[in-house]
Design a protein around this motif. Structure first.
Motif, PDB file in Angstrom:
ATOM      1  N   ASP A 193      -4.982  13.822  17.099  1.00  0.00           N
ATOM      2  CA  ASP A 193      -4.802  12.883  18.205  1.00  0.00           C
ATOM      3  C   ASP A 193      -3.539  12.044  18.066  1.00  0.00           C
ATOM      4  O   ASP A 193      -2.909  11.691  19.064  1.00  0.00           O
ATOM      5  N   ALA A 194      -3.159  11.712  16.826  1.00  0.00           N
ATOM      6  CA  ALA A 194      -2.012  10.821  16.624  1.00  0.00           C
ATOM      7  C   ALA A 194      -1.034  11.385  15.604  1.00  0.00           C
ATOM      8  O   ALA A 194      -0.306  10.645  14.966  1.00  0.00           O
ATOM      9  N   GLY A 195      -1.025  12.706  15.431  1.00  0.00           N
ATOM     10  CA  GLY A 195      -0.121  13.315  14.477  1.00  0.00           C
ATOM     11  C   GLY A 195      -0.784  13.543  13.136  1.00  0.00           C
ATOM     12  O   GLY A 195      -1.783  12.907  12.787  1.00  0.00           O
ATOM     13  N   GLU A 196      -0.207  14.458  12.362  1.00  0.00           N
ATOM     14  CA  GLU A 196      -0.795  14.847  11.087  1.00  0.00           C
ATOM     15  C   GLU A 196       0.299  14.947  10.033  1.00  0.00           C
ATOM     16  O   GLU A 196       1.431  15.352  10.321  1.00  0.00           O
ATOM     17  N   VAL A 197      -0.054  14.608   8.792  1.00  0.00           N
ATOM     18  CA  VAL A 197       0.865  14.700   7.657  1.00  0.00           C
ATOM     19  C   VAL A 197       0.346  15.752   6.685  1.00  0.00           C
ATOM     20  O   VAL A 197      -0.849  15.779   6.365  1.00  0.00           O
ATOM     21  N   THR A 198       1.252  16.633   6.222  1.00  0.00           N
ATOM     22  CA  THR A 198       0.923  17.635   5.219  1.00  0.00           C
ATOM     23  C   THR A 198       2.008  17.640   4.150  1.00  0.00           C
ATOM     24  O   THR A 198       3.057  17.005   4.311  1.00  0.00           O
ATOM     25  N   THR A 199       1.763  18.381   3.063  1.00  0.00           N
ATOM     26  CA  THR A 199       2.724  18.476   1.965  1.00  0.00           C
ATOM     27  C   THR A 199       3.309  19.883   1.914  1.00  0.00           C
ATOM     28  O   THR A 199       2.570  20.869   1.884  1.00  0.00           O
ATOM     29  N   GLN A 209      12.373  27.859  -0.287  1.00  0.00           N
ATOM     30  CA  GLN A 209      11.868  28.557   0.882  1.00  0.00           C
ATOM     31  C   GLN A 209      10.867  27.667   1.618  1.00  0.00           C
ATOM     32  O   GLN A 209      10.050  26.975   0.997  1.00  0.00           O
ATOM     33  N   VAL A 210      10.939  27.664   2.951  1.00  0.00           N
ATOM     34  CA  VAL A 210       9.933  26.952   3.727  1.00  0.00           C
ATOM     35  C   VAL A 210       8.600  27.668   3.539  1.00  0.00           C
ATOM     36  O   VAL A 210       8.503  28.881   3.779  1.00  0.00           O
ATOM     37  N   PRO A 211       7.567  26.966   3.086  1.00  0.00           N
ATOM     38  CA  PRO A 211       6.299  27.649   2.817  1.00  0.00           C
ATOM     39  C   PRO A 211       5.644  28.131   4.108  1.00  0.00           C
ATOM     40  O   PRO A 211       5.797  27.537   5.180  1.00  0.00           O
ATOM     41  N   ALA A 212       4.896  29.234   3.998  1.00  0.00           N
ATOM     42  CA  ALA A 212       4.193  29.769   5.167  1.00  0.00           C
ATOM     43  C   ALA A 212       3.089  28.834   5.625  1.00  0.00           C
ATOM     44  O   ALA A 212       2.764  28.759   6.812  1.00  0.00           O
ATOM     45  N   ALA A 213       2.493  28.114   4.669  1.00  0.00           N
ATOM     46  CA  ALA A 213       1.426  27.166   5.006  1.00  0.00           C
ATOM     47  C   ALA A 213       1.600  25.915   4.165  1.00  0.00           C
ATOM     48  O   ALA A 213       2.013  25.979   3.008  1.00  0.00           O
ATOM     49  N   ALA A 214       1.296  24.778   4.758  1.00  0.00           N
ATOM     50  CA  ALA A 214       1.413  23.501   4.051  1.00  0.00           C
ATOM     51  C   ALA A 214       0.104  23.170   3.343  1.00  0.00           C
ATOM     52  O   ALA A 214      -0.965  23.668   3.693  1.00  0.00           O
ATOM     53  N   SER A 215       0.201  22.318   2.324  1.00  0.00           N
ATOM     54  CA  SER A 215      -0.991  21.852   1.604  1.00  0.00           C
ATOM     55  C   SER A 215      -1.493  20.560   2.233  1.00  0.00           C
ATOM     56  O   SER A 215      -0.749  19.827   2.888  1.00  0.00           O
ATOM     57  N   GLU A 254       0.836  -1.185   0.000  1.00  0.00           N
ATOM     58  CA  GLU A 254       0.000   0.000   0.000  1.00  0.00           C
ATOM     59  C   GLU A 254       0.881   1.248   0.000  1.00  0.00           C
ATOM     60  O   GLU A 254       1.841   1.339   0.758  1.00  0.00           O
ATOM     61  N   PHE A 255       0.519   2.230  -0.836  1.00  0.00           N
ATOM     62  CA  PHE A 255       1.270   3.481  -0.909  1.00  0.00           C
ATOM     63  C   PHE A 255       0.362   4.535  -1.532  1.00  0.00           C
ATOM     64  O   PHE A 255      -0.768   4.248  -1.940  1.00  0.00           O
ATOM     65  N   GLY A 256       0.851   5.766  -1.618  1.00  0.00           N
ATOM     66  CA  GLY A 256       0.063   6.816  -2.249  1.00  0.00           C
ATOM     67  C   GLY A 256       0.542   8.185  -1.813  1.00  0.00           C
ATOM     68  O   GLY A 256       1.593   8.332  -1.185  1.00  0.00           O
ATOM     69  N   LEU A 257      -0.248   9.204  -2.127  1.00  0.00           N
ATOM     70  CA  LEU A 257       0.028  10.586  -1.736  1.00  0.00           C
ATOM     71  C   LEU A 257      -1.238  11.120  -1.084  1.00  0.00           C
ATOM     72  O   LEU A 257      -2.147  11.602  -1.755  1.00  0.00           O
ATOM     73  N   ARG A 258      -1.287  10.986   0.246  1.00  0.00           N
ATOM     74  CA  ARG A 258      -2.486  11.408   0.963  1.00  0.00           C
ATOM     75  C   ARG A 258      -2.086  12.011   2.303  1.00  0.00           C
ATOM     76  O   ARG A 258      -1.314  11.424   3.057  1.00  0.00           O
ATOM     77  N   ASN A 265       6.976  10.141  -4.736  1.00  0.00           N
ATOM     78  CA  ASN A 265       5.929  11.144  -4.948  1.00  0.00           C
ATOM     79  C   ASN A 265       6.507  12.478  -5.384  1.00  0.00           C
ATOM     80  O   ASN A 265       5.755  13.419  -5.676  1.00  0.00           O
ATOM     81  N   GLY A 266       7.849  12.597  -5.401  1.00  0.00           N
ATOM     82  CA  GLY A 266       8.483  13.852  -5.807  1.00  0.00           C
ATOM     83  C   GLY A 266       8.095  15.008  -4.911  1.00  0.00           C
ATOM     84  O   GLY A 266       7.876  16.131  -5.385  1.00  0.00           O
ATOM     85  N   ALA A 267       8.034  14.755  -3.590  1.00  0.00           N
ATOM     86  CA  ALA A 267       7.483  15.759  -2.687  1.00  0.00           C
ATOM     87  C   ALA A 267       8.254  15.812  -1.375  1.00  0.00           C
ATOM     88  O   ALA A 267       8.969  14.875  -1.006  1.00  0.00           O
ATOM     89  N   LEU A 268       8.098  16.938  -0.674  1.00  0.00           N
ATOM     90  CA  LEU A 268       8.501  17.042   0.724  1.00  0.00           C
ATOM     91  C   LEU A 268       7.230  16.992   1.560  1.00  0.00           C
ATOM     92  O   LEU A 268       6.296  17.768   1.339  1.00  0.00           O
TER      93      LEU A 268
END
Length: 681
Positions: free
Chosen positions: A495-501, A539-545, A449-453, A483-486
């Protein structure tokens, strides 16, 4: 008394021998395009009269990398009669792109034609089940052998000599030039770099880069372009010394030691020298290299430890100084090891001879399983980072697309005692990790299992991540390679952490460094875009996607099996001149497990033999759901007397092994036997 398991194992061997009488015409080679042929299309008819060796591989697979290294000598020895054809059959979605295949061919220094097979057309035609799989086609176009896994170079050499003699006598052998045409070399200062390390002010600042395909390390100024020094001659090899004499082979991960530790051991930076199967130490004062662990040979057994310079390693991809030891991401055996380095000698001279290595975590089973370190499963660990307080080791497992951690369990120190362990053949002195650490996961679900979510960490998805760095607030920036992403994991989100792009559109990022502003906040990222052979400052973005992509699965079709009793049989035919050596017991071993664990109600575990009676519990899976059978096999065959066939006391022995992760679906009408080839003729 002979056990039933051993009887079945011998039966499986004799069954595979009988296949020699069957003439099977090799299916045609069908794919999207060819790489390394100068644009020409190849067919088996074009290659008639030559021996063809098909190597089914995928760019993410460390075992495939091992096989590519094993085949180099055979390609040289049989250059006028053998054509090796790589069949690139992708596991991950990104690997199916044209750009990814081209980069992989360059990255792994593939010097034979490659069929780009993104739809697994040729993979399925040859009934491949695992990466890597090798298939031999004789000069008349018939399949004569199929084998999975590593360690087949010696046996292939024996088979190739037999085929040359047979078809030369028949007049069906055609000698000639290899159809390989080298692709254009990349026009860049670096060649598929992988890792980046900020250097301290005491060393002049700047960065240290692993210029992987150039087999060098590069010291760079802060502008990321000005080179202060190159370390290594640029030729593959395991040679210590100054920057103009030393040799490396595909260096990857870099770790800066704490200053007090560096002063004690006499070197500053640990280098994961991947295809040398070694860990090197770099002294920043004179840019000299010393070997700290490894012999230059790949570890073939599934255990090890002891004096560091006498112990084989298996594709170390990164290191980290954690809990008073150098932890090694031993990707080739899906474990974490630890190196206790020797202190520096008189006047600060480096003395690596007293170092000791040992297994820290992992069973060698490939997968995602948390819990006590000695029972955990890892999957090609590629990156390590230590939290600011030193209490947590962050781990990236590339093959399960997972972000994981290792921590001390309990208040007591980890058991680092050395004890003697007796096995079937010899007494080894093996350091054992003991029940000192716990393993957990925050992102990732398994091998397929994998993806970009983005979103809640438990349901977030990555795709084969290979690098990471820590932000001042304790969150983790992941170089989400395929995924070519940071991506950012924030342990305080939800509650258990969050992932953003944080960024996307990158060319296979494999490492990221964080640059701080005067207030100690993250200001910019320096990213290694490996597939583009460049360094990029963002540059570190001001807000993540927050991206809501769909989950993806490996394309490989699952194997239907009937619920209830299933007979597992592994075929193994030793090469001519070798035989299974029973002088110290059964020389074969089978390890079977499942995901979910309850899928097997009987048959799991570690035992001798090449066969096992399994019982599959249908209640463990929802209707239509896919489970995974994990099968690991080893077989040791030794050179026998050419006349009597007996194995001399000091005969050379060869270890064959493979790990399968086989997706299965339950079908009442499905077969009740699962047949796998370790080496079938």
């Amino acid at each position: 008394m002979t056990s039933p398991v051993r009887d079945r194992g011998q039966s499986a061997t004799s069954t595979s021998t009988s296949l020699k009488r069957t003439r099977v015409r090799a299916p045609e080679l069908v794919g999207r395009r060819w790489v390394g042929t100068g644009g020409a299309e190849l067919s088996l008819a074009d290659l008639r009269g030559r021996i063809v060796l098909l190597d089914f591989w995928t760019s993410c697979c460390v075992n495939c990398q091992h096989v590519l290294d094993e085949l180099r000598e055979l390609e040289h020895e049989f250059s006028d009669v053998l054509v090796v054809v790589g069949v690139h059959s992708p596991k991950f979605a990104h690997e199916g792109t044209v750009e990814a295949v081209d980069a992989a061919v360059l990255r792994w220094d593939v010097r034979h034609p490659v069929l780009d097979d993104p739809q697994l057309t040729t993979w399925q035609a040859y009934a491949a089940r695992a990466w890597p799989t090798l298939t031999v086609v004789d000069p008349e176009g018939y399949v004569v052998a199929s084998m999975s896994g590593e360690g087949h170079a010696h046996g292939l050499g024996v088979l190739l000599r037999e085929l040359v003699a047979e078809h030369e006598a028949k007049g069906t052998l055609r000698r000639g030039d290899d159809p390989y045409v080298p692709p254009p070399a990349p026009d860049s200062a670096f060649a598929l770099p992988t890792a980046l390390l900020p250097l301290p002010a005491s060393a002049g600042g700047g960065y240290l880069l692993s210029d992987t395909a150039h087999h060098q390390l590069v010291v760079l100024d802060e502008d990321l372009a000005t080179e202060r020094a190159r370390i290594g001659t640029g030729e593959r090899g395991l040679v210590d010394g100054g920057p103009e004499q030393a040799r490396l082979s595909e260096p990857v991960g870099l770790t800066l030691l704490p200053p007090d530790v560096a002063a004690r051991v006499g070197w500053d930076v640990a280098v994961a020298d991947s295809t040398n199967h070694a860990v090197r130490g770099l002294r920043l004062a004179d840019l000299s290299l010393v070997t700290l662990a490894g012999t230059g040979a790949q570890l073939r057994r599934r255990e090890g430890g002891g004096p560091a310079l006498e112990q084989d390693l298996s594709t170390p991809l990164d290191t980290a100084w954690f809990d008073g030891q150098l932890v090694i991401a031993m990707a080739g055996v899906h474990q974490l090891w630890a190196l206790d380095p020797a202190p520096a000698g008189p006047a600060g001279a480096v003395d690596a001879t007293g170092g000791v290595v040992r297994v820290l975590a992992g069973t060698t089973a490939e997968g995602l399983r948390d819990g006590a370190a000695e029972q955990a499963w890892f999957a090609q660990t590629g990156a390590l980072e230590v939290s600011a307080d030193g209490g947590r080791l962050w781990v990236l497992d590339a093959e399960t697309s997972a972000l994981r951690w290792v921590e001390r369990s309990g208040d007591g120190p980890a058991d680092r005692e050395v004890k003697a362990v007796e096995d079937d053949r010899m007494a080894n002195v093996l350091p054992v990790a003991g029940a000192g650490y716990e393993v957990g996961s925050v992102v990732g679900t398994g091998l397929f299992e994998f993806g970009l979510r983005d979103g809640e960490a438990a349901q977030a998805l990555l795709q084969h991540p290979l690098g990471m760095a820590l932000l001042p607030d304790g969150s983790v920036v992941v170089a989400d390679t395929y995924n070519g992403a940071l991506r950012r994991y924030d342990p305080l989100g939800g509650d258990a952490g969050e992932v953003t792009t944080l960024a996307s559109g990158l060319a296979e990022p494999t490492a990221v460094a964080v640059e701080l502003d005067d207030d100690g906040r993250a200001a910019t990222f320096v990213v290694v875009e490996s597939a583009a052979s460049r360094l990029t400052r963002l540059q570190v973005p001001a807000a993540a996607s927050r991206l809501a992509g769909e989950a993806q699965r490996v394309k490989r079709p699952p194997t239907p099996l009937a619920p209830g009793p299933v007979a597992l049989r592994v075929a193994f035919t030793p090469p001519t001149g070798q035989k299974l050596d029973h002088r110290w017991g059964d020389p074969t071993r089978l390890v079977v497990s499942s995901s979910p664990e309850g899928l097997l109600s009987a048959g799991a575990g570690d035992a001798e033999g090449l066969a096992r009676d399994l019982v599959i519990d249908p209640s463990a899976l929802e209707p239509g759901a896919t489970g995974v059978l994990h099968v690991s096999v080893q077989a040791a065959a030794c050179d026998g007397d050419p006349v009597t066939g007996e194995v001399p006391e000091f005969a050379a022995c060869h270890l064959y092994q493979q790990d399968w992760g086989i997706p299965v679906v339950l079908d009442e009408e499905g077969p009740s036997e699962l047949a796998l080839d370790l080496r079938g003729a």
